[in-house]
Design a protein around this motif. Structure first.
Motif, PDB file in Angstrom:
ATOM      1  N   ALA A   1      10.898  11.061  -2.807  1.00 17.69           N
ATOM      2  CA  ALA A   1       9.347  11.105  -3.282  1.00 17.69           C
ATOM      3  C   ALA A   1       8.429  10.218  -2.792  1.00 17.69           C
ATOM      4  O   ALA A   1       8.498   8.826  -3.176  1.00 17.69           O
ATOM      5  N   ASP A   2       7.579  10.525  -1.880  1.00 20.86           N
ATOM      6  CA  ASP A   2       6.600   9.665  -1.286  1.00 20.86           C
ATOM      7  C   ASP A   2       5.507   9.268  -2.424  1.00 20.86           C
ATOM      8  O   ASP A   2       5.043  10.190  -3.199  1.00 20.86           O
ATOM      9  N   GLY A   3       5.114   8.057  -2.012  1.00 20.07           N
ATOM     10  CA  GLY A   3       3.994   7.757  -3.239  1.00 20.07           C
ATOM     11  C   GLY A   3       4.442   7.390  -4.696  1.00 20.07           C
ATOM     12  O   GLY A   3       3.579   7.210  -5.550  1.00 20.07           O
ATOM     13  N   VAL A   4       5.736   7.681  -4.968  1.00 20.26           N
ATOM     14  CA  VAL A   4       6.238   7.193  -6.337  1.00 20.26           C
ATOM     15  C   VAL A   4       7.286   5.900  -6.288  1.00 20.26           C
ATOM     16  O   VAL A   4       7.989   5.843  -5.558  1.00 20.26           O
TER      17      VAL A   4
ATOM     18  N   THR B   1       0.796  -1.162   0.123  1.00 19.81           N
ATOM     19  CA  THR B   1       0.241  -0.059  -0.268  1.00 19.81           C
ATOM     20  C   THR B   1       0.775   1.189  -0.063  1.00 19.81           C
ATOM     21  O   THR B   1       0.014   2.386   0.010  1.00 19.81           O
ATOM     22  N   ARG B   2       2.074   1.163   0.223  1.00 12.32           N
ATOM     23  CA  ARG B   2       3.017   2.289   0.220  1.00 12.32           C
ATOM     24  C   ARG B   2       4.137   2.161  -0.699  1.00 12.32           C
ATOM     25  O   ARG B   2       4.818   1.073  -0.819  1.00 12.32           O
ATOM     26  N   ARG B   3       4.587   3.239  -1.176  1.00 11.05           N
ATOM     27  CA  ARG B   3       5.841   3.286  -1.916  1.00 11.05           C
ATOM     28  C   ARG B   3       6.927   4.610  -1.900  1.00 11.05           C
ATOM     29  O   ARG B   3       6.030   5.689  -1.679  1.00 11.05           O
ATOM     30  N   GLY B   4       8.050   4.496  -2.291  1.00 10.61           N
ATOM     31  CA  GLY B   4       8.835   6.014  -2.260  1.00 10.61           C
ATOM     32  C   GLY B   4      10.060   5.526  -2.956  1.00 10.61           C
ATOM     33  O   GLY B   4      10.558   4.795  -3.152  1.00 10.61           O
ATOM     34  N   THR B   5      10.574   6.659  -3.464  1.00  8.98           N
ATOM     35  CA  THR B   5      11.768   6.909  -4.395  1.00  8.98           C
ATOM     36  C   THR B   5      12.648   7.657  -3.862  1.00  8.98           C
ATOM     37  O   THR B   5      12.224   8.847  -3.385  1.00  8.98           O
TER      38      THR B   5
END
Length: 426
Positions: free
Chosen positions: A208-211, A190-194
């Motif tokens: 970058a949260d959500g990417v 449910t979450r991702r970040g770069t």
């Protein structure tokens, strides 16, 4: 008897004259290999071999090849092995959990790995989560096992058990005035970040949260002439899917964004509202974006340049499952899915061939490298030419997932056989 002793002495002297490194010379290189010998060893022995990808649904192995040296993530650790599978663990700082494939960077003399770790809580602040770049000296199998040279960590605005977080080093790009920047990702269901890290200053440039980045592009055309109408920025980009926090990658309305590698600023935005998005590098300055349109369950596949310009909209017919694509690190992107395999020209996105056709079946693609496509059919492993789609070897002996001029790495035939190493022989 004297003659026997003399021959023995001469043999010893000749071996000594050959030098200490003579027996360590690498085997002949095959670029690309189209034939493989019997397995020389195995790694990831507790695994069935093909693991879920960190993005999209393409199977991946947490393995990288560097000549005849194998780097891999296993059980949260980082391991170096030789072509026989003889392995040694790299010592990591406490509490780190490495998941995705390491990335050798010859120009920097490093092997990079992405890990997750817990940020300790304090007072009323609960423990958090960080994604961290681990930099290890790039030394070959047979040399002393290296330790971690340095790390760079970025706290994430969400919490999770580090063992449940998928991490990956997406790529490294040259940017600005000689800077070398690594891009890494962390994700859960449910979450991702770069995150971007400058390898020179060893500091985090942005997060970058959500990417979930899927490719790092040069930002310029590096093969052939510029394509008419192409829009190419001057700096490299990290391209990926921006998915709302808490949403699943398969069903939440999302978009594809291109982030400046140095600053994290959004330079391109495409495919707003699409779902099931996956982004893969198609060439030095192109990506494939696959997914489903917001108003239809029909799958789509688009090739974009680094500036967000469309190179090609690929006709997928009535397919509802988006295909998965991979770059062969030369001039071709190879895609597969829905019982179909096809290839795209990396600079232009033009389709080169598609199977099934002409009485021939489509291989289940396992890998691609330097103009060769590896896969299997009902007849067993096969190697297909990436530019023409014609068979290069109908019986190569293996269908590797990861390959270079010396080795192929892929799942073994038994349930508990792990991942086998097969030497390139032709």
């Amino acid at each position: 008897m004297r003659r026997v002793l003399l021959l023995a002495v001469l043999t010893i002297l000749l071996a000594a004259c050959a030098g200490p490194g003579a027996s360590d010379a690498p085997p002949p290189a095959h670029d690309p290999p189209t034939a493989f010998g019997p397995s020389s060893g195995s790694v990831l022995r507790s695994s069935t071999g093909v693991l879920p990808g960190s993005y999209g649904s393409r199977p991946e192995l947490p393995v990288a090849l560097d000549g005849t040296t194998v780097w891999l993530a296993e059980s949260g650790g980082l391991t170096r092995a030789d072509s026989t599978g003889a392995a040694a663990a790299v010592g990591l700082p406490p509490g780190r959990w490495v998941d995705g494939a390491p990335l050798p960077v010859p120009g920097a003399g490093l092997v990079l790995a992405a890990s997750s770790s817990v940020v300790p809580g304090s007072g009323t602040r609960p423990p958090g989560l960080a994604v961290e770049l681990l930099a290890v000296p790039r030394v070959q199998a047979g040399d002393p096992v290296p330790g971690v040279a340095w790390t760079a960590a970025a706290p994430l605005p969400w919490s999770a058990d580090p063992k449940s977080v998928r991490t990956r080093v997406v790529g490294v790009a040259a940017a600005g005035d000689g800077a070398r920047v690594a891009v890494l990702t962390a994700s859960t269901s449910t979450r991702r970040g770069t995150v971007a890290v400058d390898l020179g200053s060893r500091r985090v440039l942005w997060a970058a949260d959500g990417v979930l980045a899927g490719a790092v592009l040069d930002g310029r055309t590096t093969q052939g002439e510029p394509v008419p109408g192409a829009t190419l920025p001057g700096e490299p980009l990290a391209v990926g899917a921006a998915i709302p926090p808490g949403g699943g990658a398969g069903y939440s309305p999302s978009e594809v964004v291109g982030l400046d590698v140095l600053t994290g600023a959004r330079r391109t935005v495409t495919d707003q509202g699409s779902t099931a998005l996956s982004v893969h590098r198609a060439g030095p300055s192109t990506v494939t974006v696959a997914g489903r349109r917001p108003t239809s369950a029909k799958a789509f596949l688009t090739v974009y340049d680094a500036g967000g310009g469309v190179r090609n909209e690929v006709d997928l017919g009535t397919a509802s499952a988006p295909p998965e694509c991979r770059w062969d690190e030369a001039a071709t992107a190879v895609c597969s899915g829905s019982n179909r395999a096809f290839a795209l020209d990396a600079p232009t996105g033009a389709q080169l061939w598609s199977l099934p056709a002409g009485g021939r079946v489509a291989p289940a693609v396992s890998g691609a490298w330097h103009g060769a496509v590896y896969g299997t059919t009902v007849n067993g492993p096969v190697v297909v030419d990436a530019r023409t789609g014609l068979d290069r070897n109908p019986a190569p002996g293996a269908a590797p997932v990861v390959v270079n001029a010396y080795l192929g790495v892929g799942p073994g035939t038994g349930l508990l056989s792990g991942v086998v190493l097969t030497p390139a022989t032709g």
